[in-house]
Design a protein around this motif. Structure first.
Motif, PDB file in Angstrom:
ATOM      1  N   ASN A   1      -6.967   0.896  10.923  1.00  0.00           N
ATOM      2  CA  ASN A   1      -8.003  -0.125  10.772  1.00  0.00           C
ATOM      3  C   ASN A   1      -7.509  -1.563  10.833  1.00  0.00           C
TER       4      ASN A   1
ATOM      5  N   LYS B   1      -2.120   8.831   3.080  1.00  0.00           N
ATOM      6  CA  LYS B   1      -3.514   8.616   3.454  1.00  0.00           C
ATOM      7  C   LYS B   1      -3.843   7.123   3.587  1.00  0.00           C
ATOM      8  N   VAL B   2      -3.420   6.346   2.598  1.00  0.00           N
ATOM      9  CA  VAL B   2      -3.767   4.924   2.583  1.00  0.00           C
ATOM     10  C   VAL B   2      -3.041   4.176   3.708  1.00  0.00           C
TER      11      VAL B   2
ATOM     12  N   GLY C   1      -8.176   3.718   0.616  1.00  0.00           N
ATOM     13  CA  GLY C   1      -8.319   3.293   2.014  1.00  0.00           C
ATOM     14  C   GLY C   1      -9.583   2.494   2.294  1.00  0.00           C
ATOM     15  N   SER C   2     -10.512   2.474   1.338  1.00  0.00           N
ATOM     16  CA  SER C   2     -11.789   1.788   1.599  1.00  0.00           C
ATOM     17  C   SER C   2     -11.637   0.278   1.758  1.00  0.00           C
TER      18      SER C   2
ATOM     19  N   ARG D   1     -14.603   2.010  -3.271  1.00  0.00           N
ATOM     20  CA  ARG D   1     -14.743   3.287  -2.536  1.00  0.00           C
ATOM     21  C   ARG D   1     -16.211   3.699  -2.431  1.00  0.00           C
TER      22      ARG D   1
ATOM     23  N   PHE E   1      -9.839  -1.142   3.682  1.00  0.00           N
ATOM     24  CA  PHE E   1      -9.623  -1.419   5.109  1.00  0.00           C
ATOM     25  C   PHE E   1     -10.897  -1.266   5.934  1.00  0.00           C
ATOM     26  N   HIS E   2     -11.978  -0.836   5.292  1.00  0.00           N
ATOM     27  CA  HIS E   2     -13.233  -0.604   6.014  1.00  0.00           C
ATOM     28  C   HIS E   2     -14.242  -1.714   5.803  1.00  0.00           C
TER      29      HIS E   2
ATOM     30  N   ILE F   1       0.870  -1.172   0.000  1.00  0.00           N
ATOM     31  CA  ILE F   1       0.000   0.000   0.000  1.00  0.00           C
ATOM     32  C   ILE F   1       0.903   1.215   0.000  1.00  0.00           C
TER      33      ILE F   1
ATOM     34  N   ASN G   1      -1.977   5.408   6.473  1.00  0.00           N
ATOM     35  CA  ASN G   1      -2.584   5.856   7.716  1.00  0.00           C
ATOM     36  C   ASN G   1      -3.911   5.135   7.982  1.00  0.00           C
ATOM     37  N   GLU G   2      -4.740   5.007   6.957  1.00  0.00           N
ATOM     38  CA  GLU G   2      -6.009   4.267   7.082  1.00  0.00           C
ATOM     39  C   GLU G   2      -5.740   2.828   7.508  1.00  0.00           C
ATOM     40  N   ALA G   3      -4.704   2.226   6.927  1.00  0.00           N
ATOM     41  CA  ALA G   3      -4.380   0.834   7.255  1.00  0.00           C
ATOM     42  C   ALA G   3      -3.945   0.735   8.723  1.00  0.00           C
TER      43      ALA G   3
END
Lengths: 271, 271
Positions: free
Chosen positions: B50, B42-43, B174-175, B144, B177-178, B38, B45-47
């Motif tokens: 999450n 931003k990505v 980042g989606s 996303r 990871f959600h 990744i 950080n999201e990982a």
């Protein structure tokens, strides 16, 4: 075979028509010559059906003549009836030289610009304004959406990618021929025109106070589509009749620009 | 400075960790090592927020340490608290070598696969099934959107581009990871599972008989998103509970695949 008498065969890169086509890859020459390229059977066919008077010539590669025989015959008929000015045949090598794609179908045409002035807004009640969209694929996708959802006029502002960029034309899939386009407009001039002609002005922003799904739509409106990174210009926010948002119940904070535009145009479609 | 004691500095392309990161550009090595890359602040950080337990290491270029100092400090804190296994610093040249983009930000991480088996459907009532979407940007955009509109589970079928492809990960922003992801599933197996667990099955097709805007949504459903060129697989059409369409009052005959998916997921969002 009198049918094919007027087809021109060009075999040299040094030919003036070929040099001209090659030049049209660049925006500065497109502006100078007021012409642009369209490529692929579907798009050239759409242009012939909708704006044939703007087409200066259609080029086929030798292989494409075999492969798209029916479409080639259509072009010959238009040539014979005087509705198509020039029909040109070239070897594959020359076609690859003038093609705007890495995997050419072998059919390409030169069109004259056909964008309109702002006075075309007299004839429309539903206008899509595009501000600062820089990705050609996104702009093409937005134009295709606008067309699908029954909008008949698009205004692009200074700072938006050129509507006549080959990638825009390609991803719009023929929709540029269905819609009135006003191009590279100045923001102040547009705002003035919208005021004069009494258009409601809608902007989409994450901070909007009206959910787009509940918006009651005015008879005459312009909807502003901004870019993902830069958002909506302050001048539009200040002059907005309504600030709308897309409700997102999930975790992603934002949508891709073309996707957000698509949803807004979908909600504002003629019902 | 005990804080930075455990940061590893790597300066050679021949280092085993660097060679491994480079290998992860290719699907065959991702499958072998069950890990993927990744990239971008931003990505990553999201990982970290999450799925931190799946992150094997975070790499910073020297410049990125200066530029994203606050984010670097966050990584150091996670390293010190044992929540991040490895933190690596490399010169720009090495970063460019391992980067999956042409304009790297200087932050990248290796994650272990975290996709789930089909039994995860036990926990979900609203599932997005993706069939034969081959363009990585389109798949990322669809993921996303699914995340934005409150879907919590995505199933991709054999023949769809790899969810762990760097371009998919990038455009999903980042989606991934959600959301629970079930990946490269066999169609028959999925249909069997959906039947067993009593999911309604919706497909979108231009020949659908229900306008998506008027669909009354079942409590438990799966929506199938197909590709623009191939359409919906016959097995899904045969097993569909409802065949829905997007009404298009304008002249364009079709929409871009990601845009069509976005509108469908928008209409099916939790209201």
């Amino acid at each position: 075979m009198p049918k094919s008498r007027r087809i021109e065969v060009i075999t040299s890169k040094e030919n003036e028509s070929i040099k001209r086509l090659k030049k049209l890859h660049e925006k500065k020459y497109r502006e100078e010559l007021k012409a642009f390229l369209i490529e692929g059977v579907k798009v050239v066919n759409e242009a012939l059906d909708n704006v044939s008077e703007t087409i200066n010539l259609v080029v086929f590669s030798q292989e494409a003549i075999q492969k798209y025989g029916e479409f080639f015959d259509k072009c010959i008929n238009l040539l014979n009836s005087g509705k198509l000015r020039r029909l040109v045949q070239v070897p594959e090598k020359i076609f690859e030289h003038i093609s705007t794609t890495t995997t050419p179908q072998g059919v390409l045409a030169e069109c004259s610009f056909f964008d309109k002035g702002l006075d075309v807004l007299n004839h429309h009640n539903r206008v899509v304004v595009i501000d600062c969209v820089q990705d050609p694929g996104n702009l093409g996708t937005i134009i295709r959406c606008a067309d699908a959802f029954g909008f008949e006029c698009i205004v692009t502002l200074d700072g938006t990618v050129d509507v006549y960029n080959p990638k825009v034309v390609r991803s719009a899939m023929g929709s540029i021929f269905h819609i009135d386009i006003v191009r590279e407009t100045k923001k102040e001039e547009l705002l003035e025109t919208l005021r004069e002609k009494r258009f409601a002005l809608y902007v989409t922003t994450p901070h909007g106070n009206v959910d787009i799904s509940t918006l009651s739509v005015d008879n005459r409106f312009a909807i502003v589509i901004g870019s993902e990174s830069r958002g909506i210009d302050a001048a539009f926010l200040e002059n907005a009749t309504k600030k709308v948002k897309i409700s997102m119940p999930g975790k992603a904070e934002s949508l891709n620009a073309a996707v957000a535009a698509a949803i807004v145009l979908y909600e504002l479609r003629k019902k």
